[in-house]
Enzyme design. Structure first.
Site, PDB file in Angstrom:
ATOM      1  N   HIS A 206      -9.201 -14.642   6.222  1.00 16.04           N
ATOM      2  CA  HIS A 206      -8.820 -13.522   5.314  1.00 16.04           C
ATOM      3  C   HIS A 206      -9.591 -12.665   4.579  1.00 16.04           C
ATOM      4  O   HIS A 206      -9.234 -11.561   4.047  1.00 16.04           O
ATOM      5  CB  HIS A 206      -7.575 -13.758   4.653  1.00 16.04           C
ATOM      6  CG  HIS A 206      -6.386 -13.905   5.247  1.00 16.04           C
ATOM      7  ND1 HIS A 206      -5.318 -13.048   5.873  1.00 16.04           N
ATOM      8  CD2 HIS A 206      -5.640 -15.107   5.788  1.00 16.04           C
ATOM      9  CE1 HIS A 206      -4.412 -13.368   6.625  1.00 16.04           C
ATOM     10  NE2 HIS A 206      -4.401 -14.900   6.820  1.00 16.04           N
TER      11      HIS A 206
ATOM     12  N   LYS B 260      -1.440  -2.428  -5.394  1.00 15.50           N
ATOM     13  CA  LYS B 260      -2.065  -3.758  -4.709  1.00 15.50           C
ATOM     14  C   LYS B 260      -2.343  -4.546  -5.883  1.00 15.50           C
ATOM     15  O   LYS B 260      -2.394  -4.221  -7.105  1.00 15.50           O
ATOM     16  CB  LYS B 260      -3.349  -3.180  -3.818  1.00 15.50           C
ATOM     17  CG  LYS B 260      -4.173  -2.409  -4.554  1.00 15.50           C
ATOM     18  CD  LYS B 260      -5.327  -1.783  -3.474  1.00 15.50           C
ATOM     19  CE  LYS B 260      -5.137  -0.956  -2.751  1.00 15.50           C
ATOM     20  NZ  LYS B 260      -4.786  -1.222  -1.188  1.00 15.50           N
ATOM     21  N   ARG B 261      -2.881  -5.689  -5.651  1.00 16.22           N
ATOM     22  CA  ARG B 261      -3.600  -6.786  -6.528  1.00 16.22           C
ATOM     23  C   ARG B 261      -4.550  -5.940  -7.286  1.00 16.22           C
ATOM     24  O   ARG B 261      -5.276  -5.110  -6.660  1.00 16.22           O
ATOM     25  CB  ARG B 261      -3.983  -8.018  -5.768  1.00 16.22           C
ATOM     26  CG  ARG B 261      -2.775  -9.090  -5.692  1.00 16.22           C
ATOM     27  CD  ARG B 261      -1.970  -9.378  -6.737  1.00 16.22           C
ATOM     28  NE  ARG B 261      -2.425 -10.318  -7.544  1.00 16.22           N
ATOM     29  CZ  ARG B 261      -2.316 -11.469  -7.700  1.00 16.22           C
ATOM     30  NH1 ARG B 261      -1.386 -11.913  -7.156  1.00 16.22           N
ATOM     31  NH2 ARG B 261      -3.139 -12.243  -8.724  1.00 16.22           N
TER      32      ARG B 261
ATOM     33  N   LYS C 263     -10.983  -3.733  -4.891  1.00 13.27           N
ATOM     34  CA  LYS C 263     -10.240  -2.771  -4.377  1.00 13.27           C
ATOM     35  C   LYS C 263     -10.444  -1.418  -5.254  1.00 13.27           C
ATOM     36  O   LYS C 263      -9.689  -0.320  -4.970  1.00 13.27           O
ATOM     37  CB  LYS C 263      -8.771  -3.402  -4.695  1.00 13.27           C
ATOM     38  CG  LYS C 263      -8.371  -4.455  -3.875  1.00 13.27           C
ATOM     39  CD  LYS C 263      -7.089  -4.799  -4.017  1.00 13.27           C
ATOM     40  CE  LYS C 263      -6.442  -6.009  -3.131  1.00 13.27           C
ATOM     41  NZ  LYS C 263      -6.125  -5.643  -1.808  1.00 13.27           N
TER      42      LYS C 263
ATOM     43  N   THR D 219      -2.821  -4.142   4.338  1.00 12.57           N
ATOM     44  CA  THR D 219      -1.321  -3.804   4.983  1.00 12.57           C
ATOM     45  C   THR D 219      -0.676  -2.854   4.297  1.00 12.57           C
ATOM     46  O   THR D 219       0.159  -2.066   4.921  1.00 12.57           O
ATOM     47  CB  THR D 219      -0.644  -5.246   5.258  1.00 12.57           C
ATOM     48  OG1 THR D 219      -0.612  -5.837   3.844  1.00 12.57           O
ATOM     49  CG2 THR D 219      -1.141  -6.264   6.214  1.00 12.57           C
TER      50      THR D 219
ATOM     51  N   LYS E 203       1.668   0.342   5.562  1.00 15.65           N
ATOM     52  CA  LYS E 203       3.130   0.911   5.301  1.00 15.65           C
ATOM     53  C   LYS E 203       3.220   2.300   4.629  1.00 15.65           C
ATOM     54  O   LYS E 203       4.180   2.866   4.745  1.00 15.65           O
ATOM     55  CB  LYS E 203       3.462  -0.331   3.872  1.00 15.65           C
ATOM     56  CG  LYS E 203       3.323  -1.598   4.234  1.00 15.65           C
ATOM     57  CD  LYS E 203       3.753  -2.487   2.875  1.00 15.65           C
ATOM     58  CE  LYS E 203       3.092  -3.940   3.054  1.00 15.65           C
ATOM     59  NZ  LYS E 203       3.013  -4.557   1.843  1.00 15.65           N
TER      60      LYS E 203
HETATM   61  C1  PLP Z   1       1.969  -5.065   1.423  1.00 16.19           C
HETATM   62  C2  PLP Z   1       1.747  -5.668  -0.087  1.00 16.19           C
HETATM   63  C3  PLP Z   1       0.716  -6.132  -0.454  1.00 16.19           C
HETATM   64  C4  PLP Z   1      -0.867  -6.052   0.308  1.00 16.19           C
HETATM   65  O1  PLP Z   1      -1.305  -4.529  -0.290  1.00 16.19           O
HETATM   66  P1  PLP Z   1      -2.846  -4.263   0.076  1.00 16.19           P
HETATM   67  O2  PLP Z   1      -2.826  -2.774  -0.185  1.00 16.19           O
HETATM   68  O3  PLP Z   1      -2.871  -4.299   1.548  1.00 16.19           O
HETATM   69  O4  PLP Z   1      -3.492  -5.102  -0.731  1.00 16.19           O
HETATM   70  C5  PLP Z   1       0.697  -6.605  -1.758  1.00 16.19           C
HETATM   71  N1  PLP Z   1       1.757  -6.889  -2.537  1.00 16.19           N
HETATM   72  C6  PLP Z   1       2.811  -6.476  -2.034  1.00 16.19           C
HETATM   73  C7  PLP Z   1       4.079  -6.556  -3.064  1.00 16.19           C
HETATM   74  C8  PLP Z   1       2.954  -5.940  -0.779  1.00 16.19           C
HETATM   75  O5  PLP Z   1       4.246  -5.591  -0.379  1.00 16.19           O
END
Ligand code: PLP
Length: 836
Positions: A362, A553-554, A559, A663, A667
């Site tokens: 990952h 995101k985290r 990032k 991911t 979305k």
């Molecule tokens: C999809 C999702 C992530 C992943 O987000 P990235 O932008 O790909 O890091 C993290 N936390 C939650 C709650 C999510 O739904």
């Protein structure tokens, strides 16, 4: 009996209202006039669960009868979010349920809103596991998810004076109506102790006698596929003490010591470690990993043994996927079980293990790589350590021929790192002990081969492969954005729900006047709803009539939330000067959300910086006409479901070569946001699908970043650009921390003195320019913006987790779909309901 079942599990509004009232009465001991909100939620969940259980049972029966192969997805994280609305949609009873509840004076939304998120994960990796379970069930693949039933999931984030404060997430406080405890499914796991050699039947047998024992009890949650045909199982292990009390200690009169040892066993499944892409060598974490691996393999083997087949057929009936190296102890554990418990030879056991296991990598970040110190592994898992030595010995012997006279290369690929103390490289173990190693986006998989594991790629060229991540369109579009989903269905039919490639049919509607105007209307409605969500969730006030620019995101340096913050400083500075970059700028709301690992100092400082910038800008009467900066506390799945459908501009701005896939980016895409992003992770493939013209791509590519490499001088990049220089001055002169002197020094230091590891200043100018083009387009040509947004949706077909799972099933698992056979009675009622 059948008639009774039919009534009880009928799907008319009347049936549902009756069952809900019955649950209130019998499981909550309440009537509809004396209930609590929690009680109503639980009663409703139980009434829905009743409608799932029969099909769950039938799925298991069919899979057993058909002798079907099963995928066992091992993951330390499942970031499930809420179950209620998802299950209701997949059952196909949403309309009837709304009617039922309103006939009783309740609203469905209000009850659904009581459910706490199942936050058993940190971020993308855990959410991927959750999307995979949804796809596996919908596509009717026999599958179990295996993990840990943490009593405390990812912490709840509060913001106090701009700083992150962590609060425990006691998600099981009011019970969990979706799970079923299986007291009969329990395994004993041992730790520590020693390995004895016993000679039996002329053969040396190893016997591991542990010094500590813990029981793992199964809790099952049904995973309902769309249409409720297949219902699979998420099986989570909860740790308990094998004996209620240690009787010896009890008899000695040490009652409290006896209770303490019980509590110590239960510690194992107490809490999820809150680190994302960061390895911490904690002993309790290692024990969690072994605990859940041992329970899961025991369970998988028990189910295989019931078939009464020979061991060589084991790989024809079970596949195991390791979600990162967290479950990689499954490799030596499988060897131990086959060698010591089942009496197979090394070669037989090894062939079976390699054939069954697949490993998903990952991340490329070195600080995420798991390396347990040898003394710790040795003391907790002595037999596994022996087996790992043997695996390594045989591997290195076979590798010599690939690297003759290159002992240093053998040192690099060895499972054992000759450091002090020695360390066990779990990624090397996972690659050697499985038949497949996959990355999660094309670029990431290439980099795995090219820069991270080139020697392994030479030895095992056929093992390396790519499986680009995906998301389930059912949760992230159908469930999260019902109005847009309805519009899409009106335009192209509902085939996209289970065959997402059909979303391509939406492309012509990007220039359809009526559709475009409906799309715009829905986006605005979603913004109004998201604003209401945030108001309720944290008291935040935002204006729906602004461009929503979202980075959720985290929080991690790679990032680059800092890049976003620096650009906001540029914009702010330009507004204050009446500069060119912000004339005719549309009013904007910058929304940030995300948790920082509690021990990650710079990530926590980034949160504080964003909040301090927000305070200054939102309080500046000149700037706040155009700019609102908001940090949304406690980002989680439920918040994502509300914010993402309301987003105009999706921020995906990691340094090229650092984000394995992402991911979140997918979305946003399928909800009609435009992406501003780098050529990183799956952004590359998003650009391939929709075209760069329909995104705002900027920044150095991975190749250019590695070219820049060591000669990169962030100071020169920053000072060579006047506007950037001025913005940076705001940071270094303490403009955003007037009464908190020097708090941001570590961030300034990481950017300038420590070489700006993530190349913020190499990309900032290009980012600012790309951002300006996005603002200009939004302000200047709403039609063109919406056309691109709809084209993004129409081009998102590749990013369904259904596609991803289909590839895993075919290329890695050799897994066949197993359609659940219906019997008459309850399913008939269900199918009737689905047809309506
Ligand atoms: C999809 C999702 C992530 C992943 O987000 P990235 O932008 O790909 O890091 C993290 N936390 C939650 C709650 C999510 O739904």
């Amino acid at each position: 009996m059948k008639d009774e079942l039919k009534t009880r599990f009928g799907h008319t509004a009347k049936d549902l209202a009756q069952d809900f009232a019955e649950q209130l009465k019998y499981s909550q001991d309440a009537d509809i006039y004396h209930t609590t909100a929690e009680g109503r939620y639980t009663a409703l969940a139980l009434a829905i669960r009743d409608r799932i259980v029969h099909q769950w049972n039938l799925s298991r029966k069919t899979q057993r009868k058909e002798n079907a192969k099963r995928i066992n997805y091992l993951s330390l994280e499942f970031l499930m979010g809420r179950a209620m609305t998802n299950n209701v949609i997949n059952l196909g009873v949403e309309d009837q349920l709304k009617e039922a509840l309103s006939s009783l004076g309740y609203t469905y939304e209000e009850l659904a809103d009581m459910e706490p998120d199942a936050g058993l994960g940190n971020g993308g990796l855990g959410r991927l596991a959750a999307c995979f379970l949804d796809s596996l069930a919908t596509l009717e693949y026999p599958a179990y998810g295996y993990g840990i039933r943490y009593n405390y999931g990812i912490f709840r984030q509060q913001i106090k004076n701009g700083w992150q404060v962590e609060q425990p997430d006691n998600w099981l406080r009011n019970g969990n109506p979706w799970e079923l405890k299986r007291p009969d499914v329990v395994y004993t796991v041992q730790f520590g102790g020693e390995v004895k050699m016993i000679r039996e039947k002329g053969k040396d047998n190893f016997k591991w006698i542990g010094s500590e024992q813990v029981n793992g009890v199964a809790y099952d949650t049904p995973i309902v596929g769309y249409g409720c045909k297949t219902v699979n199982t998420l099986r989570l292990w909860s740790a308990t003490s094998p004996e209620e009390f240690n009787f010896h200690e009890f008899n000695d009169g040490d009652y409290t010591e006896a209770v303490r040892s019980k509590i110590s066993a239960e510690n194992l499944s107490q809490v999820l470690y809150p680190n994302d892409t960061l390895y911490m060598g904690k002993e309790l974490r290692l024990k969690q990993q072994y605990f859940f691996v041992a329970c899961s393999l025991a369970d998988i083997i028990r189910s295989f043994k019931r078939r009464k087949l020979s061991w060589s057929q084991f790989p024809d009936f079970a596949a195991i996927q390791l979600n990162d190296t967290h479950p990689s102890l499954a490799i030596p554990e499988m060897m131990r079980l086959l060698l010591d418990e089942e009496g197979l030879s090394w070669d037989e056991a090894w062939d079976i293990t390699v054939a069954i296991m697949g490993y998903t990598n990952h991340t490329l970040m070195p600080e995420a790589l798991e390396k347990w110190t040898l003394p710790m592994l040795q003391s907790i898992l002595p037999r596994h350590m022996q087996i790992i030595y043997e695996i390594n010995h045989r591997f290195l012997q076979s590798a010599v021929s690939f690297f003759p006279l290159q002992p240093q290369v053998l040192g690099q690929i060895s499972i054992i790192e000759e450091s002090n103390p020695k360390q066990v490289r779990m990624a090397n173990l996972a690659i050697i002990g499985s038949h497949s190693t996959n990355g999660v986006a094309a670029l990431h998989s290439e980099l795995l081969k090219r820069s991270m594991f080139p020697q392994f790629n030479l030895i095992y060229p056929k093992r390396f492969n790519n499986k680009t991540n995906g998301i389930t369109q059912r949760r992230w579009l159908l469930d999260a954005n019902p109005r847009l989903a309805q519009k899409i269905t009106e335009a192209i039919g509902d085939g996209w729900i289970t065959d997402y490639s059909q979303i391509a049919k939406l492309a012509p509607f990007a220039t359809d006047k009526a559709f475009v105007s409906d799309f715009a209307k829905i986006k605005l409605e979603n913004k109004v709803k998201a604003a209401a969500f945030l108001k309720k969730d944290s008291g935040m006030i935002i204006d729906p009539n602004t461009l929503f620019d979202v980075q959720v995101k985290r929080i991690h340096e790679y990032k680059r939330q800092l890049l976003n913050a620096l650009n906001i400083m540029l914009i702010y500075n330009d507004i204050k000067k009446g500069g060119k970059a912000t004339e005719n700028m549309p009013p904007m709301t910058f929304l940030f959300g995300g948790k920082a690992a509690p021990g990650y100092v710079n990530a926590k400082l980034i949160i504080k910086l964003i909040n301090n910038i927000a305070k200054v800008i939102n309080g500046d009467s000149q700037a706040n006409k155009l700019l609102s900066i908001q940090f949304m506390p406690n980002y989680r799945v439920t918040m994502a479901e509300s914010i993402i459908p309301a987003t105009d501009l999706s921020e995906q701005i990691s340094t090229a070569g650092t984000e394995a896939s992402g991911t979140g980016n997918m979305k946003f895409m399928c909800n009609g946001a435009l992406t501003i992003g780098t050529m990183d992770g799956a952004n590359v493939e998003i650009a391939e699908e929709v075209g760069k013209d329909n995104m705002f791509i900027f920044g150095h590519t991975e190749e250019e970043i590695s070219q820049l490499g060591k000669s990169y001088n962030p100071f020169a990049w920053a000072m060579g650009d006047n506007e950037i220089k001025e913005a940076v001055a705001l940071l270094s002169t303490g403009y955003f921390n007037v009464n908190e002197p020097n708090i941001f020094d570590p961030l300034r230091k990481s950017l300038f003195e420590d070489g700006d590891r993530y190349f913020h200043f190499a990309d900032l100018r290009m980012y600012a320019d790309a951002h300006k083009s996005a603002r200009d387009l939004y302000r200047g040509d709403q039609n063109e913006w919406n056309r691109k947004a709809i084209l993004n949706i129409a081009s998102s077909g590749k990013f369904s987790s259904d596609r991803t799972i289909g590839e895993y099933a075919k290329d890695i698992w050799a897994l066949k779909q197993c359609p659940v056979q219906r019997d008459d009675g309850t399913e008939t009622a269900l199918q009737d309901a689905m047809k309506k």
